[in-house]
Write an enzyme that holds these catalytic residues in place. Structure first.
Site, mmCIF file in Angstrom:
data_model
loop_
_atom_site.group_PDB
_atom_site.id
_atom_site.type_symbol
_atom_site.label_atom_id
_atom_site.label_comp_id
_atom_site.label_asym_id
_atom_site.label_seq_id
_atom_site.Cartn_x
_atom_site.Cartn_y
_atom_site.Cartn_z
ATOM 1 N N ASP A 168 36.858 24.160 42.305
ATOM 2 C CA ASP A 168 37.887 24.016 43.325
ATOM 3 C C ASP A 168 37.616 23.076 44.500
ATOM 4 O OD1 ASP A 168 38.577 26.037 41.604
ATOM 5 O OD2 ASP A 168 38.763 27.580 43.129
ATOM 6 N N GLU A 401 27.738 34.941 41.236
ATOM 7 C CA GLU A 401 28.727 33.896 40.928
ATOM 8 C C GLU A 401 28.067 32.516 41.010
ATOM 9 O OE1 GLU A 401 31.984 34.097 43.655
ATOM 10 O OE2 GLU A 401 33.250 32.708 42.509
HETATM 11 C C1 2M8 Z 1 37.377 30.366 41.511
HETATM 12 O O1 2M8 Z 1 38.722 29.995 41.725
HETATM 13 C C2 2M8 Z 1 39.727 30.861 42.281
HETATM 14 C C3 2M8 Z 1 41.058 30.142 42.158
HETATM 15 O O2 2M8 Z 1 41.375 29.939 40.817
HETATM 16 C C4 2M8 Z 1 39.495 31.255 43.708
HETATM 17 O O3 2M8 Z 1 38.578 30.751 44.370
HETATM 18 O O4 2M8 Z 1 40.236 32.106 44.196
HETATM 19 C C5 2M8 Z 1 36.737 29.218 40.690
HETATM 20 O O5 2M8 Z 1 35.339 29.320 40.707
HETATM 21 C C6 2M8 Z 1 37.266 29.231 39.259
HETATM 22 O O6 2M8 Z 1 36.571 28.317 38.470
HETATM 23 C C7 2M8 Z 1 37.148 30.621 38.632
HETATM 24 O O7 2M8 Z 1 37.792 30.623 37.381
HETATM 25 C C8 2M8 Z 1 37.749 31.700 39.533
HETATM 26 C C9 2M8 Z 1 37.474 33.120 39.024
HETATM 27 O O8 2M8 Z 1 36.110 33.261 38.734
HETATM 28 O O9 2M8 Z 1 37.235 31.606 40.867
#
Ligand code: 2M8
Length: 430
Positions: A168, A401
């Site tokens: 992101d 994460e």
């Molecule tokens: C993160 O993205 C989400 C939005 O899609 C967020 O920050 O709210 C990113 O690391 C993405 O790659 C990942 O799929 C998601 C859920 O782990 O989190």
């Protein structure tokens, strides 16, 4: 946690993380931060589950595909639970009234397509023809949609929001995002910083841009032409993951006794796109900002630029050049001050930030793509080294994460599902 643990213990810990995040109908990315089923998370979780609970893995795939739009798009999130704990939630995306939307609340964006690869790993672990018959045509429709809607003259696949890249707040998007007009004084809702310290997450200024883009995409039913979108970006990482997935989808068709020619043709056109993205002066693959129609020099400083290794599409000297950046401590590799790799941004880059999300920390999914990529490129010794390093990191510091490359300390969400799942895969499928 600071000491390494035995492989069997680590595997049990990883299983426990997946069990903890199992909400019954789907497995969440983490215990608190992300209360939905995310697209590439579900695929990577499936890869881990393939080794420990194939039936549960098949369920995960079916669930994700229930969110598929009638034109083929598989969404970036399926909101299986009603919750006010995530922003922007289902009510902000507001997809249900749009023609072609599925019956469950979803988003109108997609994410890197690792699903065909996951289904192949699963099928090779635990063959199930009935399952393949029920899911392969849906994955074909998604790949066909990507080819129809997102392949661009640059040859790279376009993403229309940084969230579609999965990386992101990567600095490679900074310049393209600066061109998006926003009211910098407007208030911005955050729920993510309730769970994770703000210095480990994107800034408010970035969120304002993410939400402005969401709003403008919603106005076009999430289907603007790539030529008229406020943000349209040819992504080397996304293109590489799709190229690998096309090869895996062709194998899945072969298991069903059907020709996979369409997949192989699409794969070939992605190969040409990547070939075109090679910059011989920078000696790496570069993304392209499709709005300003210009290469993004910064993208070579971000880990996604190494992903052409993953489908084995960086051959000869190109592969060597990427592998040497991957190992070089001034770039992505371990150094004295930053012993943990692979950093998501080069240490050379002025925006490198070891604690902030996709702007420096180590991510296990990226390490996994690179390990598989080094293997696909015939660099088995390098792959073995990165595999051992990644298992050591998780074993010493837990299933987070992301990780601080200076200390290895876990950041973001603890008990993170894809970290657990890919650890199982690295242990079971060296
Ligand atoms: C993160 O993205 C989400 C939005 O899609 C967020 O920050 O709210 C990113 O690391 C993405 O790659 C990942 O799929 C998601 C859920 O782990 O989190």
């Amino acid at each position: 946690m600071t000491g390494a643990v035995a492989a069997t213990t680590l595997r049990d810990q990883a299983r426990a993380v997946l069990a903890k995040n199992d909400r019954g109908s789907f497995i969440a990315p983490g215990p608190h931060q992300y209360p939905g089923q995310w697209n590439w998370d579900a695929a990577l979780i499936t890869i881990g589950l393939a080794h420990v609970d194939p039936a549960r893995a098949r369920h995960e795939v079916h669930q994700l595909l229930q969110g598929q739009w009638s034109d083929g798009l598989v969404p970036h999130i399926v909101f299986w639970e009603k919750t006010s704990d995530y922003f922007p939630g289902a009510e902000v995306w507001d997809c249900l009234p749009i023609s072609g939307a599925p019956k469950v609340p979803v988003t109108g964006l997609t994410q890197p397509p690792a699903l065909a690869t996951a289904i192949r790993v699963l099928h090779e672990r635990d063959p199930d023809r009935g399952f393949l018959e029920s899911v392969v045509p849906a994955v074909e429709r998604w790949h066909d949609w990507l080819n129809r809607e997102r392949r661009t003259d640059s040859g790279l696949v376009a993403i229309l929001h940084p969230w579609e890249s999965g990386t992101d707040d990567s600095p490679r998007f900074d310049r393209a995002l600066e061109a998006v007009h926003v009211d910098d004084a407007s208030a911005v809702t955050r729920r993510d910083t309730r769970h994770v310290p703000p210095e480990q997450r994107p800034t408010d200024a970035q969120y304002r841009r993410y939400l402005t883009l969401l709003e403008s995409l919603r106005r076009s039913g999430y289907r603007p032409a790539t030529t008229s979108a406020a943000f349209a970006y040819g992504d080397v990482g996304f293109t590489s993951i799709l190229a690998r997935a096309e090869e895996d989808l062709a194998s899945l068709w072969a298991y069903l006794g059907e020709p996979g020619d369409r997949c192989l043709q699409r794969r070939e056109s992605l190969r040409r796109g990547l070939d075109h993205a090679w910059d011989s002066r920078a000696r790496c693959f570069l993304d392209r900002d499709l709005v300003s129609d210009a290469e993004v020099p910064d993208s070579g400083d971000c880990v996604a630029s190494l992903l052409p290794l993953y489908p084995g599409m960086a051959a000869g000297r190109r592969a060597k050049s990427l592998a040497s950046r991957l190992e070089d401590g001034e770039w992505f590799g371990p150094s004295e001050d930053h012993p943990w790799a692979v950093s998501s941004v080069s240490k050379n880059h002025p925006e490198f930030d070891p604690m902030r999300y996709w702007r420096g920390p180590v991510w296990v999914n990226m390490n996994w793509f690179l390990i598989r990529g080094l293997q696909a490129s015939g660099m088995h010794e390098e792959a073995g080294g990165l595999r051992a390093h990644t298992i050591d990191l998780v074993s010493r510091h837990g299933m987070f994460e992301y990780y601080d490359p200076r200390t290895g300390l876990g950041l973001g969400s603890p008990d993170f599902s894809w970290t657990a799942a890919l650890t199982i895969d690295l242990l079971d499928r060296p």
